[in-house]
Scaffold this motif. Structure first.
Motif, PDB file in Angstrom:
ATOM      1  N   THR A   1     -10.012  -1.437   1.534  1.00 36.77           N
ATOM      2  CA  THR A   1     -10.332  -2.506   0.597  1.00 36.77           C
ATOM      3  C   THR A   1      -9.448  -3.688   0.954  1.00 36.77           C
ATOM      4  O   THR A   1      -8.246  -3.519   1.139  1.00 36.77           O
ATOM      5  CB  THR A   1     -10.042  -2.069  -0.854  1.00 36.77           C
ATOM      6  N   TYR A   2     -10.041  -4.869   1.073  1.00 39.66           N
ATOM      7  CA  TYR A   2      -9.263  -6.045   1.474  1.00 39.66           C
ATOM      8  C   TYR A   2      -9.974  -7.299   1.005  1.00 39.66           C
ATOM      9  O   TYR A   2     -11.131  -7.257   0.615  1.00 39.66           O
ATOM     10  CB  TYR A   2      -9.046  -6.057   2.986  1.00 39.66           C
TER      11      TYR A   2
ATOM     12  N   PRO B   1      -6.004  -2.950  10.071  1.00 38.31           N
ATOM     13  CA  PRO B   1      -6.024  -1.829  11.018  1.00 38.31           C
ATOM     14  C   PRO B   1      -5.811  -0.459  10.374  1.00 38.31           C
ATOM     15  O   PRO B   1      -5.956   0.552  11.036  1.00 38.31           O
ATOM     16  CB  PRO B   1      -4.879  -2.156  11.974  1.00 38.31           C
ATOM     17  N   VAL B   2      -5.458  -0.411   9.081  1.00 39.40           N
ATOM     18  CA  VAL B   2      -5.228   0.867   8.402  1.00 39.40           C
ATOM     19  C   VAL B   2      -6.070   0.942   7.131  1.00 39.40           C
ATOM     20  O   VAL B   2      -6.428  -0.076   6.550  1.00 39.40           O
ATOM     21  CB  VAL B   2      -3.737   1.077   8.052  1.00 39.40           C
ATOM     22  N   SER B   3      -6.357   2.163   6.679  1.00 39.31           N
ATOM     23  CA  SER B   3      -7.138   2.353   5.458  1.00 39.31           C
ATOM     24  C   SER B   3      -6.227   2.423   4.242  1.00 39.31           C
ATOM     25  O   SER B   3      -5.026   2.644   4.366  1.00 39.31           O
ATOM     26  CB  SER B   3      -7.979   3.628   5.563  1.00 39.31           C
ATOM     27  N   ASN B   4      -6.808   2.240   3.046  1.00 43.76           N
ATOM     28  CA  ASN B   4      -6.060   2.363   1.788  1.00 43.76           C
ATOM     29  C   ASN B   4      -6.238   3.739   1.177  1.00 43.76           C
ATOM     30  O   ASN B   4      -5.491   4.109   0.281  1.00 43.76           O
ATOM     31  CB  ASN B   4      -6.556   1.383   0.713  1.00 43.76           C
TER      32      ASN B   4
ATOM     33  N   LEU C   1      -5.193  -0.146  -5.949  1.00 45.68           N
ATOM     34  CA  LEU C   1      -4.961  -0.948  -4.758  1.00 45.68           C
ATOM     35  C   LEU C   1      -4.619  -2.378  -5.131  1.00 45.68           C
ATOM     36  O   LEU C   1      -5.195  -2.935  -6.061  1.00 45.68           O
ATOM     37  CB  LEU C   1      -6.213  -0.943  -3.875  1.00 45.68           C
ATOM     38  N   ALA C   2      -3.713  -2.978  -4.400  1.00 44.95           N
ATOM     39  CA  ALA C   2      -3.357  -4.386  -4.591  1.00 44.95           C
ATOM     40  C   ALA C   2      -3.555  -5.106  -3.263  1.00 44.95           C
ATOM     41  O   ALA C   2      -3.240  -4.566  -2.201  1.00 44.95           O
ATOM     42  CB  ALA C   2      -1.908  -4.514  -5.052  1.00 44.95           C
ATOM     43  N   PHE C   3      -4.105  -6.309  -3.325  1.00 42.18           N
ATOM     44  CA  PHE C   3      -4.317  -7.092  -2.111  1.00 42.18           C
ATOM     45  C   PHE C   3      -4.332  -8.565  -2.462  1.00 42.18           C
ATOM     46  O   PHE C   3      -4.467  -8.936  -3.624  1.00 42.18           O
ATOM     47  CB  PHE C   3      -5.604  -6.680  -1.384  1.00 42.18           C
ATOM     48  N   THR C   4      -4.200  -9.421  -1.456  1.00 44.91           N
ATOM     49  CA  THR C   4      -4.167 -10.856  -1.700  1.00 44.91           C
ATOM     50  C   THR C   4      -5.530 -11.360  -2.157  1.00 44.91           C
ATOM     51  O   THR C   4      -6.564 -10.814  -1.788  1.00 44.91           O
ATOM     52  CB  THR C   4      -3.748 -11.633  -0.432  1.00 44.91           C
TER      53      THR C   4
END
Length: 87
Positions: free
Chosen positions: A32-33, A41-44, A57-60
Motif C-alpha cells: 500500500t502506498y 521495493p518491499v511489501s507492507n 499502515l501509515a504512508f505519505t
C-alpha cells in the motif's frame, strides 16, 4: 477536506489506514502506498490463501489523495482511514 468521505484535511502529510486482505487466491503479499510515487521495493503485509490478514499502515499523503494497493495474488482489500498526520 470536506469534499472527501474520509475527512482528511487537504494539508495532511500522511495517512493511517486499517487494511484487511481477505479471500486471497493463494499466499502472497500486498503493498500500500501513495498513488503519486513508484511502487516501493518491499511489501507492507503478507497473507495466506483464503484467510484474512489485518494491519495498520501509515504512508505519505499526496495532493490528490490517491492511494494504490498492489497484491501478488488476487484478493479482496478492505481499507478504512483511521487517522492522518498534520504539518
Amino acid at each position: 477536506g470536506t469534499d472527501n468521505p474520509a475527512m482528511v484535511p487537504d494539508n495532511a502529510v500522511g495517512v493511517v489506514q486499517n487494511v484487511v486482505v481477505s479471500q486471497a487466491g493463494g499466499a502472497g503479499s500486498m503493498t500500500t502506498y501513495n498513488g503519486a510515487g513508484p511502487l516501493p521495493p518491499v511489501s507492507n503485509s503478507v497473507f495466506t490463501a483464503g484467510g484474512q490478514t489485518r494491519g495498520v499502515l501509515a504512508f505519505t499523503a499526496t495532493t490528490t489523495g490517491s492511494v494504490s494497493y498492489r497484491t501478488t495474488m488476487a484478493a479482496d482489500i478492505i481499507a478504512d482511514v483511521v487517522g492522518y498526520f498534520s504539518p
